[in-house]
Write a protein that holds these residues in place. Structure first.
Motif, PDB file in Angstrom:
ATOM      1  N   ALA A  22     -28.642 -22.264-153.819  1.00  0.00           N
ATOM      2  CA  ALA A  22     -29.778 -21.716-153.011  1.00  0.00           C
ATOM      3  C   ALA A  22     -29.739 -22.289-151.822  1.00  0.00           C
ATOM      4  N   ALA A  23     -30.189 -21.536-150.680  1.00  0.00           N
ATOM      5  CA  ALA A  23     -30.615 -22.002-149.510  1.00  0.00           C
ATOM      6  C   ALA A  23     -32.024 -22.443-149.424  1.00  0.00           C
ATOM      7  N   VAL A  24     -32.573 -23.342-148.725  1.00  0.00           N
ATOM      8  CA  VAL A  24     -33.691 -23.980-148.442  1.00  0.00           C
ATOM      9  C   VAL A  24     -34.184 -23.937-146.940  1.00  0.00           C
ATOM     10  N   VAL A  25     -34.995 -23.355-146.417  1.00  0.00           N
ATOM     11  CA  VAL A  25     -35.322 -23.562-145.161  1.00  0.00           C
ATOM     12  C   VAL A  25     -36.710 -23.968-145.041  1.00  0.00           C
ATOM     13  N   ALA A  26     -36.711 -25.100-144.119  1.00  0.00           N
ATOM     14  CA  ALA A  26     -37.863 -25.893-143.744  1.00  0.00           C
ATOM     15  C   ALA A  26     -38.687 -25.328-142.684  1.00  0.00           C
ATOM     16  N   VAL A  27     -39.969 -24.627-143.066  1.00  0.00           N
ATOM     17  CA  VAL A  27     -40.713 -23.888-141.871  1.00  0.00           C
ATOM     18  C   VAL A  27     -41.827 -24.862-141.531  1.00  0.00           C
ATOM     19  N   PRO A  28     -41.889 -25.461-140.377  1.00  0.00           N
ATOM     20  CA  PRO A  28     -43.054 -26.357-139.912  1.00  0.00           C
ATOM     21  C   PRO A  28     -44.496 -25.258-139.898  1.00  0.00           C
ATOM     22  N   SER A  29     -45.444 -26.137-140.347  1.00  0.00           N
ATOM     23  CA  SER A  29     -46.962 -25.257-140.370  1.00  0.00           C
ATOM     24  C   SER A  29     -47.179 -24.619-138.862  1.00  0.00           C
ATOM     25  N   ASP A  30     -46.708 -25.248-137.911  1.00  0.00           N
ATOM     26  CA  ASP A  30     -47.134 -24.785-136.551  1.00  0.00           C
ATOM     27  C   ASP A  30     -45.789 -23.639-135.972  1.00  0.00           C
ATOM     28  N   SER A  31     -45.005 -23.381-136.877  1.00  0.00           N
ATOM     29  CA  SER A  31     -43.828 -22.598-136.253  1.00  0.00           C
ATOM     30  C   SER A  31     -43.493 -21.636-137.488  1.00  0.00           C
ATOM     31  N   PRO A  32     -44.364 -20.706-138.097  1.00  0.00           N
ATOM     32  CA  PRO A  32     -44.171 -19.852-139.092  1.00  0.00           C
ATOM     33  C   PRO A  32     -43.093 -18.708-138.684  1.00  0.00           C
ATOM     34  N   LEU A  33     -42.367 -18.263-140.007  1.00  0.00           N
ATOM     35  CA  LEU A  33     -41.704 -17.091-139.933  1.00  0.00           C
ATOM     36  C   LEU A  33     -42.230 -16.167-140.574  1.00  0.00           C
TER      37      LEU A  33
END
Length: 292
Positions: A22-33
């Motif tokens: 599995a790949a896990v991407v950390a998405v900061p709360s101030d930089s949503p995707l």
């Protein structure tokens, strides 16, 4: 150019290159995707699932380290899915060992509700998921087509059940062994895929009793872009109650006997709504950044 930390993890194994990727991407709360970008990243990774985690209750430079509640979504190369066990395990592992999260317990808010993961010693994790007990499925011509492709033939003694939420079909032939399941070579032809679409099937689980474990299984899901998933945590939310009815147990040792293979421990938990604890190991393979 924005950068996001990304980790690939092998789940339900103690060693590299086994279990399920599995790949896990950390998405900061101030930089949503947005959804389109998450799907594009999952397609680029081209493994069974890519998970996206975002802190929900804290913001700032230490949000991944100190938060205990995260949003979690899972994408295959072709679509978003409602529940994924191995990518949840991978997300907890990435938080602890790659993002330095300080919590022994983390909560994930997901399309399947809130999921709890406890971190143990030596890369061992216990996840609490809702169960999805299957029930006998009407045997239509389409069901016979699917079963015959998975097992090689259809006969009336084969038990076929369907889980109501995840729409996983369970196929069980009491005459087949774990070794028989490991040797299966489904063709997953266009006719079989079309039959599954008509039956609203998301995946098919072939299962049997197994030497050295309580049961084994394999999971096939061409309907969401994965011909075979190596180790499928979500399938065990269905298999736990399925095998409880046949073995009279609430604790199990389970083996997914794909070529990569993986193992997990299961325990049914009785509360207001029955849950299942799914436990296993994980190991980091790659850690880096992705440029968007």
């Amino acid at each position: 150019m924005p950068q996001y930390q990304i980790v690939t993890v092998n789940a339900f194994t103690k060693v590299l290159f086994k279990g399920n990727q599995a790949a896990v991407v950390a998405v900061p709360s101030d930089s949503p995707l947005d959804d389109v970008m998450m799907q594009a990243i999952a397609a680029e990774m081209n493994i069974s699932e890519t998970a996206f985690i975002t802190p929900l209750m804290l913001q700032g430079p230490d949000e991944f380290q100190q938060s205990r509640v995260f949003g979690l979504r899972w994408f295959t190369p072709t679509c978003e899915v409602k529940l994924c066990g191995h990518a949840t395990l991978a997300a907890a592992h990435a938080l602890k060992y790659e993002l330095d999260n300080e919590r022994e317990k983390v909560h994930f808010e997901t399309a399947s509700g809130q999921l709890l993961v406890n971190s143990g010693l030596n890369n061992y994790y216990c996840m609490t998921f809702p169960v999805d007990p299957p029930a006998p499925m009407p045997i239509t011509d389409d069901v016979k087509t699917i079963v015959a492709d998975i097992l090689g033939d259809y006969k009336p003694s084969i038990q076929v059940e369907i889980s109501p939420s995840l729409r996983y079909m369970v196929v069980y032939d009491p005459e087949r062994t774990g070794e028989d399941i490991a040797r299966l070579e489904p063709k997953l032809s266009p006719e079989v895929v079309a039959a599954g679409v008509r039956e609203n099937i998301i995946g098919v689980i072939a299962t049997a009793k197994s030497t050295g474990h309580d049961f084994c299984s394999r999971f096939f899901a061409p309907w969401c872009g994965i011909n075979e998933d190596p180790v499928t945590g979500s399938a065990h939310t269905v298999l736990g109650p399925f095998w409880k009815e046949r073995l009279g147990k609430i604790r199990f040792k389970a083996h997914q006997c794909s070529k990569r293979g993986g193992e997990m421990s299961l325990q049914l938990e009785f509360n207001d709504d029955m849950d299942i604890a799914i436990s296993g190991h994980a190991v980091t393979v790659v850690s880096g950044t992705i440029n968007i």
